[in-house]
Design a protein around this motif. Structure first.
Motif, PDB file in Angstrom:
ATOM      1  N   VAL A 121     -11.941 -14.412  -1.201  1.00 57.96           N
ATOM      2  CA  VAL A 121     -10.964 -14.412  -0.017  1.00 57.96           C
ATOM      3  C   VAL A 121      -9.590 -15.023  -0.437  1.00 57.96           C
ATOM      4  O   VAL A 121      -9.320 -15.904  -0.880  1.00 57.96           O
ATOM      5  N   MET A 122      -8.523 -13.843  -0.217  1.00 61.72           N
ATOM      6  CA  MET A 122      -7.124 -14.149  -0.564  1.00 61.72           C
ATOM      7  C   MET A 122      -6.234 -14.212   0.666  1.00 61.72           C
ATOM      8  O   MET A 122      -6.577 -13.293   1.562  1.00 61.72           O
ATOM      9  N   PRO A 123      -5.044 -14.978   0.613  1.00 66.11           N
ATOM     10  CA  PRO A 123      -4.166 -14.649   1.788  1.00 66.11           C
ATOM     11  C   PRO A 123      -3.551 -13.325   1.754  1.00 66.11           C
ATOM     12  O   PRO A 123      -3.543 -12.722   0.748  1.00 66.11           O
ATOM     13  N   ASN A 124      -2.938 -12.753   2.867  1.00 62.01           N
ATOM     14  CA  ASN A 124      -2.405 -11.460   2.905  1.00 62.01           C
ATOM     15  C   ASN A 124      -1.363 -11.270   2.105  1.00 62.01           C
ATOM     16  O   ASN A 124      -1.027 -10.227   1.746  1.00 62.01           O
ATOM     17  N   THR A 125      -0.565 -12.257   1.865  1.00 62.13           N
ATOM     18  CA  THR A 125       0.632 -12.118   1.061  1.00 62.13           C
ATOM     19  C   THR A 125       0.166 -11.947  -0.633  1.00 62.13           C
ATOM     20  O   THR A 125       0.958 -11.305  -1.114  1.00 62.13           O
ATOM     21  N   LEU A 126      -1.090 -12.242  -1.063  1.00 66.30           N
ATOM     22  CA  LEU A 126      -1.329 -12.035  -2.263  1.00 66.30           C
ATOM     23  C   LEU A 126      -2.207 -10.514  -2.373  1.00 66.30           C
ATOM     24  O   LEU A 126      -2.517 -10.154  -3.440  1.00 66.30           O
ATOM     25  N   LYS A 127      -2.637  -9.982  -1.319  1.00 66.84           N
ATOM     26  CA  LYS A 127      -3.402  -8.843  -1.456  1.00 66.84           C
ATOM     27  C   LYS A 127      -2.389  -7.510  -1.560  1.00 66.84           C
ATOM     28  O   LYS A 127      -1.124  -7.474  -1.069  1.00 66.84           O
ATOM     29  N   LYS A 128      -2.733  -6.716  -2.332  1.00 62.78           N
ATOM     30  CA  LYS A 128      -1.923  -5.446  -2.695  1.00 62.78           C
ATOM     31  C   LYS A 128      -1.803  -4.545  -1.439  1.00 62.78           C
ATOM     32  O   LYS A 128      -3.031  -4.276  -0.698  1.00 62.78           O
ATOM     33  N   PRO A 129      -0.802  -3.931  -0.780  1.00 63.74           N
ATOM     34  CA  PRO A 129      -0.817  -3.011   0.201  1.00 63.74           C
ATOM     35  C   PRO A 129      -1.695  -1.839   0.047  1.00 63.74           C
ATOM     36  O   PRO A 129      -1.751  -1.386  -1.139  1.00 63.74           O
ATOM     37  N   THR A 130      -2.550  -1.586   0.970  1.00 64.11           N
ATOM     38  CA  THR A 130      -3.338  -0.247   0.702  1.00 64.11           C
ATOM     39  C   THR A 130      -2.316   0.914   0.809  1.00 64.11           C
ATOM     40  O   THR A 130      -1.301   0.921   1.329  1.00 64.11           O
ATOM     41  N   ARG A 131      -2.575   2.307   0.082  1.00 60.32           N
ATOM     42  CA  ARG A 131      -1.830   3.218   0.407  1.00 60.32           C
ATOM     43  C   ARG A 131      -2.130   4.047   1.453  1.00 60.32           C
ATOM     44  O   ARG A 131      -3.261   3.994   2.090  1.00 60.32           O
ATOM     45  N   ARG A 132      -1.103   4.425   2.291  1.00 59.96           N
ATOM     46  CA  ARG A 132      -1.191   5.312   3.386  1.00 59.96           C
ATOM     47  C   ARG A 132      -1.650   6.813   3.109  1.00 59.96           C
ATOM     48  O   ARG A 132      -1.170   7.317   1.927  1.00 59.96           O
ATOM     49  N   LEU A 133      -2.520   6.955   3.512  1.00 62.94           N
ATOM     50  CA  LEU A 133      -3.265   8.505   3.566  1.00 62.94           C
ATOM     51  C   LEU A 133      -2.505   9.517   4.090  1.00 62.94           C
ATOM     52  O   LEU A 133      -2.663  10.564   4.163  1.00 62.94           O
ATOM     53  N   ASP A 134      -1.927   9.276   5.488  1.00 64.19           N
ATOM     54  CA  ASP A 134      -1.224  10.145   6.181  1.00 64.19           C
ATOM     55  C   ASP A 134      -0.253  10.850   5.530  1.00 64.19           C
ATOM     56  O   ASP A 134       0.315  11.807   5.880  1.00 64.19           O
ATOM     57  N   ARG A 135       0.476  10.515   4.287  1.00 61.84           N
ATOM     58  CA  ARG A 135       1.592  11.175   3.816  1.00 61.84           C
ATOM     59  C   ARG A 135       1.336  11.494   2.551  1.00 61.84           C
ATOM     60  O   ARG A 135       0.309  11.105   1.775  1.00 61.84           O
ATOM     61  N   PRO A 136       1.708  12.960   2.307  1.00 64.41           N
ATOM     62  CA  PRO A 136       1.115  13.570   0.974  1.00 64.41           C
ATOM     63  C   PRO A 136       1.950  12.959  -0.162  1.00 64.41           C
ATOM     64  O   PRO A 136       2.924  12.411   0.080  1.00 64.41           O
ATOM     65  N   GLU A 137       1.222  12.943  -1.270  1.00 62.86           N
ATOM     66  CA  GLU A 137       1.900  12.475  -2.684  1.00 62.86           C
ATOM     67  C   GLU A 137       2.933  13.231  -3.183  1.00 62.86           C
ATOM     68  O   GLU A 137       2.942  14.269  -2.808  1.00 62.86           O
ATOM     69  N   ARG A 138       3.822  12.437  -3.364  1.00 64.26           N
ATOM     70  CA  ARG A 138       4.981  13.432  -4.017  1.00 64.26           C
ATOM     71  C   ARG A 138       5.165  13.296  -5.464  1.00 64.26           C
ATOM     72  O   ARG A 138       4.743  12.566  -6.114  1.00 64.26           O
ATOM     73  N   GLY A 139       5.682  14.440  -6.014  1.00 64.99           N
ATOM     74  CA  GLY A 139       5.843  14.587  -7.456  1.00 64.99           C
ATOM     75  C   GLY A 139       6.834  13.844  -8.209  1.00 64.99           C
ATOM     76  O   GLY A 139       7.348  12.916  -7.450  1.00 64.99           O
ATOM     77  N   GLU A 140       7.529  14.464  -8.898  1.00 64.88           N
ATOM     78  CA  GLU A 140       8.456  13.717  -9.588  1.00 64.88           C
ATOM     79  C   GLU A 140       9.891  14.103  -8.480  1.00 64.88           C
ATOM     80  O   GLU A 140       9.711  14.911  -7.598  1.00 64.88           O
ATOM     81  N   ARG A 141      10.825  13.661  -8.812  1.00 60.27           N
ATOM     82  CA  ARG A 141      11.863  13.526  -7.903  1.00 60.27           C
ATOM     83  C   ARG A 141      12.558  14.998  -7.737  1.00 60.27           C
ATOM     84  O   ARG A 141      12.996  15.268  -6.491  1.00 60.27           O
ATOM     85  N   GLY A 142      12.399  15.836  -8.650  1.00 58.48           N
ATOM     86  CA  GLY A 142      12.896  17.262  -8.180  1.00 58.48           C
ATOM     87  C   GLY A 142      11.926  18.016  -7.236  1.00 58.48           C
ATOM     88  O   GLY A 142      12.421  19.009  -6.915  1.00 58.48           O
ATOM     89  N   ASP A 143      10.781  17.654  -7.124  1.00 64.22           N
ATOM     90  CA  ASP A 143       9.980  18.160  -6.417  1.00 64.22           C
ATOM     91  C   ASP A 143      10.306  18.140  -4.858  1.00 64.22           C
ATOM     92  O   ASP A 143       9.600  18.825  -3.912  1.00 64.22           O
ATOM     93  N   ARG A 144      10.899  17.259  -4.318  1.00 59.59           N
ATOM     94  CA  ARG A 144      11.127  16.915  -2.801  1.00 59.59           C
ATOM     95  C   ARG A 144      12.103  17.942  -2.582  1.00 59.59           C
ATOM     96  O   ARG A 144      13.078  18.489  -3.065  1.00 59.59           O
TER      97      ARG A 144
END
Length: 185
Positions: free
Chosen positions: A85-108
């Motif tokens: 068990v670790m404090p919340n500051t040491l946990k990695k944030p989970t990825r949000r699934l509601d946003r689509p993954e984006r490709g390279e910078r030119g794809d936006r």
């Protein structure tokens, strides 16, 4: 200072859970989240700080405390918390699934924004293609002549204006000659 162990335990649990803790510099009120006297919270954290278990920042009448690695180990032993068990500051944030993954910078999708090399908002006045103000030039018109005369039109800053009658003895500093005596004829 004697602090009830239940309140100490509650503060330690909240500190370990988040990895950070904060309190307003108010020695007479209650803590803004927990039903504990704020003085107790500040003294508990002061004790942890003296043993280098937390680092302290103070800004705009608020204390901010951050757990150190030694502080994590101490609170694990004190609260009987397992090692996984670790404090919340040491946990990695989970990825949000509601946003689509984006490709390279030119794809936006950039919408209708102009992202060319000569950006319109960075062009100097009068540069070709610069329509920051259209045909209108920035600044005051040529016939603008400001006057600073006050409401009465007398001017001359504070106090009496230029046209006000001078009263003898007024405005004469220390050591100034007194007004001349009146004629007795």
């Amino acid at each position: 200072m004697h602090i009830p162990s239940k309140q100490r335990h509650d503060v330690y649990m909240a500190l370990f859970q988040d990895g950070v803790f904060l309190a307003k510099k108010d020695f007479f009120g209650k803590h803004y989240i927990m039903p504990i006297n704020n003085l107790f919270v500040i003294k508990i954290m002061q004790s942890l700080k003296s043993r280098n278990y937390v680092t302290e920042n103070f800004n705009w009448q608020w204390f901010y405390w951050y757990l150190t690695n030694d502080g994590i180990n101490y609170l694990r032993n004190y609260l009987n918390i397992p090692d996984d068990v670790m404090p919340n500051t040491l946990k990695k944030p989970t990825r949000r699934l509601d946003r689509p993954e984006r490709g390279e910078r030119g794809d936006r999708d950039r919408g209708d924004r102009d992202r060319g090399e000569g950006r319109g908002y960075r062009r100097p006045y009068g540069a070709p293609g610069s329509d920051r103000f259209g045909d209108k030039k920035p600044g005051a018109t040529p016939d603008f002549a400001p006057t600073y005369r006050g409401a009465t039109g007398m001017g001359m800053g504070r106090g009496r204006g230029m046209g006000a009658p001078r009263t003898p003895g007024m405005g004469m500093g220390r050591g100034a000659a007194p007004p001349p005596p009146a004629d007795k004829s």
